[in-house]
Design an enzyme around this catalytic site. Structure first.
Site, PDB file in Angstrom:
ATOM      1  N   LEU A 159      53.467 -10.012 -61.375  1.00 65.47           N
ATOM      2  CA  LEU A 159      53.516 -11.440 -61.194  1.00 65.47           C
ATOM      3  C   LEU A 159      54.315 -11.722 -60.025  1.00 65.47           C
ATOM      4  O   LEU A 159      55.073 -11.279 -59.720  1.00 65.47           O
ATOM      5  CB  LEU A 159      54.008 -11.936 -62.474  1.00 65.47           C
ATOM      6  CG  LEU A 159      53.287 -11.941 -63.906  1.00 65.47           C
ATOM      7  CD1 LEU A 159      54.223 -12.684 -65.100  1.00 65.47           C
ATOM      8  CD2 LEU A 159      52.174 -12.308 -63.872  1.00 65.47           C
ATOM      9  N   ASP A 160      53.763 -13.054 -59.532  1.00 70.32           N
ATOM     10  CA  ASP A 160      54.464 -13.092 -57.965  1.00 70.32           C
ATOM     11  C   ASP A 160      55.984 -13.674 -58.481  1.00 70.32           C
ATOM     12  O   ASP A 160      56.217 -14.102 -59.655  1.00 70.32           O
ATOM     13  CB  ASP A 160      53.895 -14.319 -57.357  1.00 70.32           C
ATOM     14  CG  ASP A 160      52.627 -14.127 -56.819  1.00 70.32           C
ATOM     15  OD1 ASP A 160      52.338 -12.912 -56.731  1.00 70.32           O
ATOM     16  OD2 ASP A 160      51.633 -15.049 -56.666  1.00 70.32           O
ATOM     17  N   LYS A 161      56.864 -13.816 -57.509  1.00 66.96           N
ATOM     18  CA  LYS A 161      58.288 -14.027 -58.043  1.00 66.96           C
ATOM     19  C   LYS A 161      58.438 -15.490 -58.718  1.00 66.96           C
ATOM     20  O   LYS A 161      59.021 -15.490 -59.799  1.00 66.96           O
ATOM     21  CB  LYS A 161      58.954 -14.303 -56.538  1.00 66.96           C
ATOM     22  CG  LYS A 161      60.412 -14.952 -56.896  1.00 66.96           C
ATOM     23  CD  LYS A 161      61.400 -14.904 -55.440  1.00 66.96           C
ATOM     24  CE  LYS A 161      62.508 -15.625 -55.594  1.00 66.96           C
ATOM     25  NZ  LYS A 161      63.313 -15.596 -54.457  1.00 66.96           N
ATOM     26  N   THR A 163      55.813 -17.191 -60.355  1.00 67.39           N
ATOM     27  CA  THR A 163      55.022 -17.235 -61.521  1.00 67.39           C
ATOM     28  C   THR A 163      55.677 -16.647 -62.780  1.00 67.39           C
ATOM     29  O   THR A 163      56.351 -15.711 -62.853  1.00 67.39           O
ATOM     30  CB  THR A 163      53.663 -16.409 -61.180  1.00 67.39           C
ATOM     31  OG1 THR A 163      53.124 -16.827 -60.170  1.00 67.39           O
ATOM     32  CG2 THR A 163      52.988 -16.384 -62.427  1.00 67.39           C
ATOM     33  N   ARG A 268      45.898 -18.340 -56.848  1.00 68.97           N
ATOM     34  CA  ARG A 268      46.466 -19.409 -55.841  1.00 68.97           C
ATOM     35  C   ARG A 268      45.517 -19.387 -54.768  1.00 68.97           C
ATOM     36  O   ARG A 268      45.087 -20.664 -54.327  1.00 68.97           O
ATOM     37  CB  ARG A 268      47.751 -18.768 -55.319  1.00 68.97           C
ATOM     38  CG  ARG A 268      48.868 -18.876 -56.434  1.00 68.97           C
ATOM     39  CD  ARG A 268      50.031 -18.037 -55.891  1.00 68.97           C
ATOM     40  NE  ARG A 268      50.523 -18.524 -54.821  1.00 68.97           N
ATOM     41  CZ  ARG A 268      51.807 -18.182 -54.271  1.00 68.97           C
ATOM     42  NH1 ARG A 268      52.045 -16.781 -54.726  1.00 68.97           N
ATOM     43  NH2 ARG A 268      52.102 -18.563 -53.177  1.00 68.97           N
TER      44      ARG A 268
END
Length: 345
Positions: A159-161, A163, A268
């Site tokens: 997961l993105d930082k 998110t 996104r």
């Protein structure tokens, strides 16, 4: 040194054809006649096998290499026959990154083969430039020492930082291999909630999803971004995100996004391409609003068949405080009734 990552090197792992180190030692070398007028970086590659030229060049720039007790800082510096070269082999940031650290982890499930983590926004999943410590991987190595034997300490997806939400990690090699295959085969059910800009007009029925299917590739104008690509562009990868509206107002909408592929920044990018960038996602055209200073994206549901027992496992993550507050500020409502159960849709 144990293997921690198959794509990002660790101590004593290969780096551009060489290796890194997590220990400091000094080597002393004598320049022979055959190496007279050779560049120092090339001389070191020949005389210090097992280390990449880029790594050795970094040591030169850092002042870790001396010739006749005088530091040289240019990789192009020429050596002469009879010179004494001293090399201080130093640990790199990459080598030091893969260390156990007591990073707090919210573990919602664990057994001998896997663990499910409810990741908070702000926690980096894997060490990288600017974030070499304090990552999820460091926390996994601390909680599960045997993870040192697994590629990427068992991390099979990220997961993105900024998110938040659910992700699964493997604790055995069997689980790692199976989960990797099932993710690629789209047999892991992942559903996200997102707050986007604008009124969602494509469908007013939460049961009728809209499939966003533009291929995704690196943005040629900005290497920090990904981009939704036009038909015929060959450097992208196929991607599919199904979007369902849960509530919508004039300025913002709450949507549920089901991933069928796992491209970098996929939701996104697809939402931005649909002219509905996520609130707080300034990288892709969103604006800080509703109190959200991060992208308004939460990994809400995770389901899959256990990689060893084949039992069907499912979890739902509560919405974080900032996400709930943003919903209230936007006049949007979510009561949990629109949970998309495993492998439905």
């Amino acid at each position: 040194m144990k293997n921690l990552s198959e794509d990002i090197p660790t101590a004593a792992e290969e780096v551009d054809g060489g290796v890194e180190t997590d220990q400091t030692e000094c080597l002393q070398l004598l320049v022979g006649v055959d190496a007279h007028q050779e560049r120092i970086d090339r001389f070191l590659v020949a005389e210090v096998p097992g280390f990449s030229r880029s790594y050795l060049s970094q040591l030169v720039v850092q002042g870790a290499v001396t010739i006749n007790a005088v530091a040289v800082r240019k990789p192009a510096h020429k050596v002469r026959a009879g010179d004494t070269v001293t090399v201080e082999v130093r640990p790199t940031q990459q080598a030091m990154a893969f260390k156990p650290e007591p990073v707090p982890l919210s573990v919602v499930f664990e057994d001998a083969h896997l663990a499910v983590i409810d990741k908070p926004a702000g926690l980096v999943v894997h060490p990288g430039a600017g974030n070499w410590t304090g990552t999820l991987l460091n926390g996994l190595l601390h909680r599960y020492p045997d993870a040192v034997h697994l590629p990427r300490a068992g991390i099979v997806h990220r997961l993105d930082k900024d998110t938040s939400g659910l992700m699964v990690v493997a604790r055995s090699r069997q689980a790692f291999d199976q989960l990797t295959l099932r993710l690629a085969a789209r047999d892991v059910h992942r559903v996200y909630l997102a707050i986007c800009h604008g009124r969602w007009l494509r469908s007013s029925d939460a049961s009728l999803g809209v499939s966003l299917t533009q291929a995704i590739g690196r943005d040629v104008k900005n290497r920090l971004r990904m981009a939704a690509l036009e038909r015929g562009v060959t450097h992208g990868k196929p991607a599919r995100t199904d979007v369902y509206v849960l509530d919508t107002q004039a300025a913002h909408s709450l949507v549920r996004c089901k991933l069928h592929t796992g491209r970098t920044h996929q939701i996104r990018v697809h939402m931005a391409a649909a002219n509905h960038p996520l609130v707080g996602d300034v990288l892709y055209g969103g604006k800080a609003a509703l109190g959200m200073t991060r992208q308004s994206l939460h990994a809400h549901q995770l389901s899959f068949h256990h990689p060893v027992t084949e039992a069907l496992l499912s979890w739902v993550s509560d919405l974080p405080t900032d996400f709930n507050m943003a919903l209230t500020a936007a006049g949007l409502h979510y009561n949990g009734e629109h949970v998309l159960w495993p492998f439905q849709g």
